[in-house]
Design a protein around this motif. Structure first.
Motif, mmCIF file in Angstrom:
data_model
loop_
_atom_site.group_PDB
_atom_site.id
_atom_site.type_symbol
_atom_site.label_atom_id
_atom_site.label_comp_id
_atom_site.label_asym_id
_atom_site.label_seq_id
_atom_site.Cartn_x
_atom_site.Cartn_y
_atom_site.Cartn_z
ATOM 1 N N SER A 208 0.836 -1.197 0.000
ATOM 2 C CA SER A 208 0.000 0.000 0.000
ATOM 3 C C SER A 208 0.868 1.243 0.000
ATOM 4 O O SER A 208 2.016 1.230 0.447
ATOM 5 C CB SER A 208 -0.934 0.012 1.221
ATOM 6 O OG SER A 208 -0.172 0.070 2.428
ATOM 7 N N LEU A 209 0.287 2.344 -0.503
ATOM 8 C CA LEU A 209 0.991 3.622 -0.571
ATOM 9 C C LEU A 209 0.013 4.751 -0.289
ATOM 10 O O LEU A 209 -1.058 4.827 -0.890
ATOM 11 C CB LEU A 209 1.623 3.825 -1.951
ATOM 12 C CG LEU A 209 2.221 5.210 -2.237
ATOM 13 C CD1 LEU A 209 3.382 5.502 -1.290
ATOM 14 C CD2 LEU A 209 2.669 5.317 -3.691
ATOM 15 N N GLU A 210 0.397 5.631 0.658
ATOM 16 C CA GLU A 210 -0.356 6.853 0.946
ATOM 17 C C GLU A 210 0.580 8.040 0.746
ATOM 18 O O GLU A 210 1.718 8.018 1.206
ATOM 19 C CB GLU A 210 -0.886 6.858 2.384
ATOM 20 C CG GLU A 210 -1.879 5.755 2.707
ATOM 21 C CD GLU A 210 -2.313 5.806 4.154
ATOM 22 O OE1 GLU A 210 -2.305 6.908 4.748
ATOM 23 O OE2 GLU A 210 -2.652 4.741 4.706
ATOM 24 N N ILE A 211 0.071 9.083 0.092
ATOM 25 C CA ILE A 211 0.875 10.282 -0.159
ATOM 26 C C ILE A 211 0.088 11.502 0.303
ATOM 27 O O ILE A 211 -1.040 11.730 -0.153
ATOM 28 C CB ILE A 211 1.227 10.409 -1.658
ATOM 29 C CG1 ILE A 211 2.004 9.190 -2.140
ATOM 30 C CG2 ILE A 211 2.034 11.681 -1.902
ATOM 31 C CD1 ILE A 211 2.321 9.209 -3.625
ATOM 32 N N HIS A 212 0.675 12.273 1.199
ATOM 33 C CA HIS A 212 0.033 13.493 1.700
ATOM 34 C C HIS A 212 -0.038 14.535 0.589
ATOM 35 O O HIS A 212 0.824 14.585 -0.297
ATOM 36 C CB HIS A 212 0.828 14.041 2.892
ATOM 37 C CG HIS A 212 0.137 15.121 3.646
ATOM 38 N ND1 HIS A 212 0.263 16.450 3.323
ATOM 39 C CD2 HIS A 212 -0.694 15.061 4.719
ATOM 40 C CE1 HIS A 212 -0.449 17.177 4.167
ATOM 41 N NE2 HIS A 212 -1.046 16.357 5.020
ATOM 42 N N LYS A 213 -1.044 15.373 0.659
ATOM 43 C CA LYS A 213 -1.252 16.370 -0.398
ATOM 44 C C LYS A 213 -0.107 17.383 -0.502
ATOM 45 O O LYS A 213 0.109 17.969 -1.566
ATOM 46 C CB LYS A 213 -2.569 17.116 -0.174
ATOM 47 C CG LYS A 213 -2.643 17.880 1.141
ATOM 48 C CD LYS A 213 -4.003 18.536 1.319
ATOM 49 C CE LYS A 213 -4.076 19.294 2.633
ATOM 50 N NZ LYS A 213 -5.411 19.954 2.801
ATOM 51 N N SER A 214 0.633 17.585 0.590
ATOM 52 C CA SER A 214 1.752 18.537 0.541
ATOM 53 C C SER A 214 3.065 17.888 0.125
ATOM 54 O O SER A 214 4.072 18.569 -0.032
ATOM 55 C CB SER A 214 1.937 19.207 1.917
ATOM 56 O OG SER A 214 2.424 18.276 2.879
ATOM 57 N N ALA A 215 3.069 16.553 -0.021
ATOM 58 C CA ALA A 215 4.296 15.844 -0.412
ATOM 59 C C ALA A 215 4.469 15.898 -1.936
ATOM 60 O O ALA A 215 3.505 16.005 -2.687
ATOM 61 C CB ALA A 215 4.255 14.404 0.063
ATOM 62 N N LYS A 216 5.722 15.787 -2.351
ATOM 63 C CA LYS A 216 6.051 15.773 -3.781
ATOM 64 C C LYS A 216 6.726 14.441 -4.108
ATOM 65 O O LYS A 216 7.810 14.150 -3.608
ATOM 66 C CB LYS A 216 6.960 16.940 -4.136
ATOM 67 C CG LYS A 216 6.312 18.299 -3.914
ATOM 68 C CD LYS A 216 7.273 19.434 -4.273
ATOM 69 C CE LYS A 216 6.633 20.793 -4.027
ATOM 70 N NZ LYS A 216 7.572 21.917 -4.354
ATOM 71 N N VAL A 217 6.069 13.652 -4.962
ATOM 72 C CA VAL A 217 6.620 12.370 -5.400
ATOM 73 C C VAL A 217 6.640 12.371 -6.917
ATOM 74 O O VAL A 217 5.601 12.491 -7.566
ATOM 75 C CB VAL A 217 5.776 11.190 -4.878
ATOM 76 C CG1 VAL A 217 6.311 9.872 -5.436
ATOM 77 C CG2 VAL A 217 5.770 11.153 -3.349
ATOM 78 N N ARG A 218 7.836 12.216 -7.479
ATOM 79 C CA ARG A 218 7.964 12.302 -8.953
ATOM 80 C C ARG A 218 7.387 11.060 -9.622
ATOM 81 O O ARG A 218 6.707 11.143 -10.643
ATOM 82 C CB ARG A 218 9.416 12.513 -9.329
ATOM 83 C CG ARG A 218 9.659 12.570 -10.835
ATOM 84 C CD ARG A 218 11.002 13.157 -11.165
ATOM 85 N NE ARG A 218 11.075 14.564 -10.773
ATOM 86 C CZ ARG A 218 12.145 15.332 -11.002
ATOM 87 N NH1 ARG A 218 13.215 14.821 -11.607
ATOM 88 N NH2 ARG A 218 12.143 16.588 -10.628
ATOM 89 N N SER A 219 7.669 9.866 -9.078
ATOM 90 C CA SER A 219 7.136 8.642 -9.685
ATOM 91 C C SER A 219 6.849 7.613 -8.611
ATOM 92 O O SER A 219 7.523 7.589 -7.576
ATOM 93 C CB SER A 219 8.104 8.066 -10.726
ATOM 94 O OG SER A 219 9.317 7.645 -10.113
ATOM 95 N N GLN A 220 5.842 6.789 -8.851
ATOM 96 C CA GLN A 220 5.477 5.713 -7.924
ATOM 97 C C GLN A 220 5.305 4.421 -8.704
ATOM 98 O O GLN A 220 4.738 4.409 -9.801
ATOM 99 C CB GLN A 220 4.205 6.054 -7.162
ATOM 100 C CG GLN A 220 3.072 6.579 -8.028
ATOM 101 C CD GLN A 220 1.909 7.029 -7.173
ATOM 102 O OE1 GLN A 220 1.152 6.176 -6.692
ATOM 103 N NE2 GLN A 220 1.753 8.315 -7.003
ATOM 104 N N VAL A 221 5.834 3.326 -8.131
ATOM 105 C CA VAL A 221 5.858 2.045 -8.829
ATOM 106 C C VAL A 221 5.310 0.970 -7.890
ATOM 107 O O VAL A 221 5.784 0.810 -6.764
ATOM 108 C CB VAL A 221 7.286 1.667 -9.271
ATOM 109 C CG1 VAL A 221 7.294 0.320 -9.963
ATOM 110 C CG2 VAL A 221 7.877 2.754 -10.164
ATOM 111 N N LYS A 222 4.329 0.222 -8.355
ATOM 112 C CA LYS A 222 3.805 -0.921 -7.603
ATOM 113 C C LYS A 222 4.616 -2.152 -7.990
ATOM 114 O O LYS A 222 4.694 -2.525 -9.150
ATOM 115 C CB LYS A 222 2.337 -1.136 -7.960
ATOM 116 C CG LYS A 222 1.679 -2.348 -7.280
ATOM 117 C CD LYS A 222 1.390 -2.072 -5.824
ATOM 118 C CE LYS A 222 0.362 -3.053 -5.271
ATOM 119 N NZ LYS A 222 0.799 -4.451 -5.254
ATOM 120 N N LEU A 223 5.266 -2.769 -6.978
ATOM 121 C CA LEU A 223 6.135 -3.916 -7.248
ATOM 122 C C LEU A 223 5.334 -5.207 -7.329
ATOM 123 O O LEU A 223 4.267 -5.335 -6.728
ATOM 124 C CB LEU A 223 7.190 -4.023 -6.146
ATOM 125 C CG LEU A 223 8.137 -2.824 -6.020
ATOM 126 C CD1 LEU A 223 9.047 -2.992 -4.812
ATOM 127 C CD2 LEU A 223 8.950 -2.634 -7.283
#
Length: 223
Positions: A208-223
């Motif tokens: 699982s992955l949660e990302i806060h609205k103020s965070a910056k994530v360039r790319s996300q990959v499900k393994l």
């Protein structure tokens, strides 16, 4: 033949020692060791410099301690400033203040509130870091990893709203990863929570992955 019984070393005031093997070492004041220190218990209230390495079952510090070699211990706890020019290995660490390790730092249970600077790999089964300023590690690996602002920082932020905290690392990898105010190239884990004010290049997750609205994530990959 049996080993001779080790004596205790107790220092009050300002002194120096060549080091050696002891049962218990107790320092109240200032002391400089010119060699390795090997003991069961090492207690410090004050300032100490060890030009060699420190080996102990239990280390308790209140003050400032500098170690030119490495530290190998079952338990390290206390508050103040601990600087190690080589590596550190401990089963348990609970510390408040400033911890600096020039090389790798390995602990089964690592709990720190303050500032941590690790030149190499920070690893452990459970890593819990409460930030109170700028901190960093080359890489971070473990079972459960939590890196967030400390309670003390949150209180100080009310008085000094412009002061910020940040933890920087190349890669952070664990089974459970919870991050706030963290900058990293790669974050990899089973269950991953990217909290407020994080800047992450790539997140790789299995469950699982949660990302806060103020965070910056360039790319996300499900393994």
């Amino acid at each position: 033949m049996t080993d001779p019984v080790k004596g205790n070393l107790k220092i009050l005031g300002n002194s120096s020692s060549a080091g050696g093997s002891f049962q218990n070492v107790g320092i109240t004041g200032e002391c400089r060791f010119t060699g390795d220190v090997d003991c069961v218990k090492f207690g410090l209230t004050g300032n100490t410099d060890i030009e060699g390495s420190l080996h102990a079952q239990e280390i308790k510090l209140t003050g400032e301690c500098g170690v030119r070699g490495g530290i190998d211990a079952l338990s390290v706890r206390g508050r103040g400033e601990l600087k190690i020019d080589s590596r550190m290995k401990a089963e348990r660490l609970a510390f408040e203040g400033h911890l600096e390790v020039k090389e790798d730092c390995e602990a089964g249970e690592f709990r720190l509130s303050g500032v941590v600077e690790i030149g190499g790999l920070l690893s452990g089964d459970q890593l819990d870091i409460g930030l109170f300023g700028y901190s960093r590690a080359g890489d971070v690996g473990g079972g459960t990893i939590r890196i967030k602002p400390s309670k003390g920082y949150k209180l100080m932020k009310m008085v000094h709203p412009n002061r910020n905290v940040r933890f920087e690392s190349r890669a952070i990898e664990g089974d459970i990863v919870e991050l706030e105010h963290v900058s990293a190239e790669t974050v990899r884990g089973g269950r991953v929570i990217i909290g407020p004010n994080c800047i992450i290049e790539t997140v790789e997750y299995r469950e699982s992955l949660e990302i806060h609205k103020s965070a910056k994530v360039r790319s996300q990959v499900k393994l």
